[in-house]
Design a protein around this motif. Structure first.
Motif, PDB file in Angstrom:
ATOM      1  N   THR A  84       0.874  -1.180   0.000  1.00 44.73           N
ATOM      2  CA  THR A  84       0.000   0.000   0.000  1.00 44.73           C
ATOM      3  C   THR A  84       0.903   1.219   0.000  1.00 44.73           C
ATOM      4  O   THR A  84       1.030   1.921   0.994  1.00 44.73           O
TER       5      THR A  84
ATOM      6  N   ALA B  43     -10.630  -2.249   0.349  1.00 45.80           N
ATOM      7  CA  ALA B  43      -9.301  -2.611   0.847  1.00 45.80           C
ATOM      8  C   ALA B  43      -9.233  -4.074   1.267  1.00 45.80           C
ATOM      9  O   ALA B  43      -8.157  -4.644   1.412  1.00 45.80           O
TER      10      ALA B  43
ATOM     11  N   ASN C 109      -6.143  -5.246  -8.029  1.00 49.73           N
ATOM     12  CA  ASN C 109      -6.157  -5.662  -6.633  1.00 49.73           C
ATOM     13  C   ASN C 109      -6.852  -4.561  -5.806  1.00 49.73           C
ATOM     14  O   ASN C 109      -6.711  -3.385  -6.116  1.00 49.73           O
TER      15      ASN C 109
ATOM     16  N   LEU D  99      -6.418  -3.219  -2.805  1.00 54.39           N
ATOM     17  CA  LEU D  99      -5.576  -2.192  -2.187  1.00 54.39           C
ATOM     18  C   LEU D  99      -5.002  -1.245  -3.224  1.00 54.39           C
ATOM     19  O   LEU D  99      -4.836  -0.058  -2.982  1.00 54.39           O
ATOM     20  N   GLU D 100      -4.698  -1.796  -4.402  1.00 54.31           N
ATOM     21  CA  GLU D 100      -4.131  -0.973  -5.459  1.00 54.31           C
ATOM     22  C   GLU D 100      -5.150   0.083  -5.909  1.00 54.31           C
ATOM     23  O   GLU D 100      -4.795   1.241  -6.128  1.00 54.31           O
TER      24      GLU D 100
END
Lengths: 326, 221
Positions: free
Chosen positions: A6, A62, A77, A79-80
């Motif tokens: 992150t 998240a 993804n 978090l990305e």
């Protein structure tokens, strides 16, 4: 080896100012998921003075491993995507608080946001984008055995049930996704669904059906979770035949959807019978100057792209409200 | 040098640029490398090559027994982080901090280098007043998004008070240990073998548990 970095939580954080309790903001946004972060971008672009309070940046996104239906990304993804949202917010200098939790709001013309740590934030308008949290079963034994066989997060806890017999409660997308995660490692997975069929997307059901260690109990609900130091047995009931029975299990994953985080606005704005904030098509709530967006609202279908769109709309509505008030 | 993809390497370099002082990464492995020992050694070597402010020392758990004992390392793969003067605050990572745990690893490096977010005065007072030895073990799985927060809180406590030591433990790498503590949900946070928390909790909840330990007069073995 994957690395779920992150990166933005380490960089540029200095552009976030802390929240000023002495000032009256134009717009205070409660929630740091797709709706709240999008609202922040739209509000900052208008030049409003904005504060954003997020308990967890990214919200449910998240905690999502892969996203395949947010336009512009074939696959990303969770978090990305949160990082990218935050990056776009960081483009502006914003008053930001992560970790703070809202206790209540008061509406006396000027809105007051009361945080659990005692701070009070004042604003001319509010956008509530506080999202949802995991729903509990609400049966005996559930709280007692959390972390002792009762689990909610399959991507976190599935590895601990390798070679074991586990139950997944819920036949929607989250239930079927959890069952897939578990089927890869567990000896046996039993999916318990209260309806007579699964309600997950076909693409997920097909994937689950490719495993040979998964069984299904339909029209069945869990009545009690029993164990000593650990979950040992669950008491289930077939709702059609009204027959109760017990099955011995090593674990139980509860994936029965979500409840809105709306407790702190109860009595201030109108909620529907599911506890969701009722909004009209401009994201206005029943209280003047209070807007809401995303999963916490009555808008049908809880999707990242819908929440983001609603966040934009709420910010534009709030801005229009501020212009008309002056 | 294949553990990190090019893109991640660049991101790591960028993040490590904000380190203030040097940090030493101490890694314990052994000759015939244990499961994940080789990967963990490659991991520290690779990450160490991404910043001039990072020093890496690799020891052999068997032949460098004295050093392992000095750092109280009882299982491998293990990583200890030391500050610029090689002072040991009791910050440990057991298992490779991959997956989401890369975030707690980087966080600990940055904080130990001096880049720390301030802790509110009231909480800081409570941390400083702890005068018993507290050992915090945080069991994680690498696919758990909310585990790094628990690890970072435990490590921060270790940084702020010398009586506190804190371990990240990859529960899937240390299976018998996880079974001993009945880990089936993460993060599971064990305080001096006596109390435990399950899930992510704020700093003040950690301090409440430590206060309860005081009432019980429990000390570390």
């Amino acid at each position: 080896m994957d690395f779920n970095l992150t990166s933005l939580s380490f960089l540029n954080e200095s552009k976030f100012n802390s929240i000023d309790t002495s000032k009256v903001y134009d717009i205070v946004i409660i929630g740091g998921g797709p709706a709240g972060l999008t609202a922040a971008v739209y509000a900052m672009r208008k030049g409003a003075s904005v504060a954003l309070i997020a308990k967890h940046a990214g919200g449910q996104v998240a905690e999502t491993s892969g996203i395949e239906n947010y336009m512009g990304y074939r696959y990303i993804n969770g978090l990305e995507l949160v990082d990218k949202f935050k990056d776009q917010v960081l483009h502006f200098t914003i008053d930001y608080d992560e970790g703070g939790e809202v206790e209540a709001i008061e509406d006396e013309g000027i809105k007051k946001v009361l945080l659990k740590d005692g701070r009070i934030i004042k604003s001319k308008s509010l956008i509530i984008a506080s999202g949802k949290r995991w729903r509990k079963l609400g049966v005996k034994g559930e709280d007692e055995f959390i972390g002792k066989g009762v689990a909610y997060c399959s991507i976190c806890d599935a590895p601990f049930f390798a070679g074991k017999k586990v139950v997944v409660v819920g036949g929607g997308n989250s239930g079927v996704e959890a069952a897939i995660d578990l089927a890869k490692v567990a000896k046996e997975v039993i999916v318990i669904q209260n309806l007579d069929k699964l309600t997950a997307d076909k693409i997920l059901i097909d994937k689950l059906n490719s495993f040979t260690n998964v069984n299904f109990l339909y029209k069945t609900v869990v009545r009690e979770i029993i164990g000593d130091s650990f979950v040992k047995t669950i008491l289930i009931e077939n709702t059609e035949l009204l027959q109760k029975s017990e099955i011995d299990v090593d674990g139980i994953f509860i994936e029965i959807g979500l409840v809105p985080n709306s407790d702190f606005v109860r009595g201030v704005v109108e909620l529907n019978s599911n506890g969701e904030i009722i909004v009209d098509c401009s994201c206005s709530t029943s209280a003047r100057g209070i807007f809401a967006a995303g999963d916490v609202t009555s808008v049908p279908f809880k999707q990242i792209i819908i929440a983001a769109g609603e966040g934009a709309k709420a910010a534009l509505s709030a801005w229009e409200y501020l212009l008309n008030e002056e | 040098m294949a553990l990190f993809e090019e893109k991640i390497q660049q991101q790591l370099k960028e993040i490590l640029k904000s380190m203030k002082e040097e940090v030493t990464i101490v890694n314990f492995t052994q000759e015939i490398e244990c499961p994940m020992c080789r990967e963990t050694r490659l991991f520290v070597e690779e990450i160490g090559s991404l910043s001039e402010k990072l020093k890496v020392k690799v020891y052999n758990f068997v032949t460098d027994k004295e050093i392992a004992m000095r750092y109280k390392i009882d299982k491998i793969p293990a990583i200890a982080l030391l500050d610029k003067d090689e002072k040991d605050y009791g910050i440990r990572f057991y298992g490779l901090p991959g997956g989401y745990e890369i975030n707690s690893f980087l966080g600990a490096i940055l904080e130990l280098s001096g880049k720390r977010e301030p802790i509110p005065d009231e909480l800081m007072k409570r941390i400083k007043s702890i005068d018993r030895d507290i050992h915090i073990q945080v069991f994680v799985s690498l696919g758990c998004p909310h585990c790094p927060a628990a690890v970072s809180t435990a490590h921060r406590l270790a940084m702020e008070n010398e009586h506190i030591t804190a371990d990240m433990i990859d529960a899937n790498n240390f299976v018998p240990l996880s079974q001993k503590y009945n880990v089936t949900g993460v993060p599971k946070i064990v305080f001096n073998d006596k109390f435990e928390l399950i899930g992510a909790h704020p700093l003040n909840t950690f301090l409440d548990v430590i206060d309860r330990l005081k009432d019980y007069g429990i000390n570390i073995d």
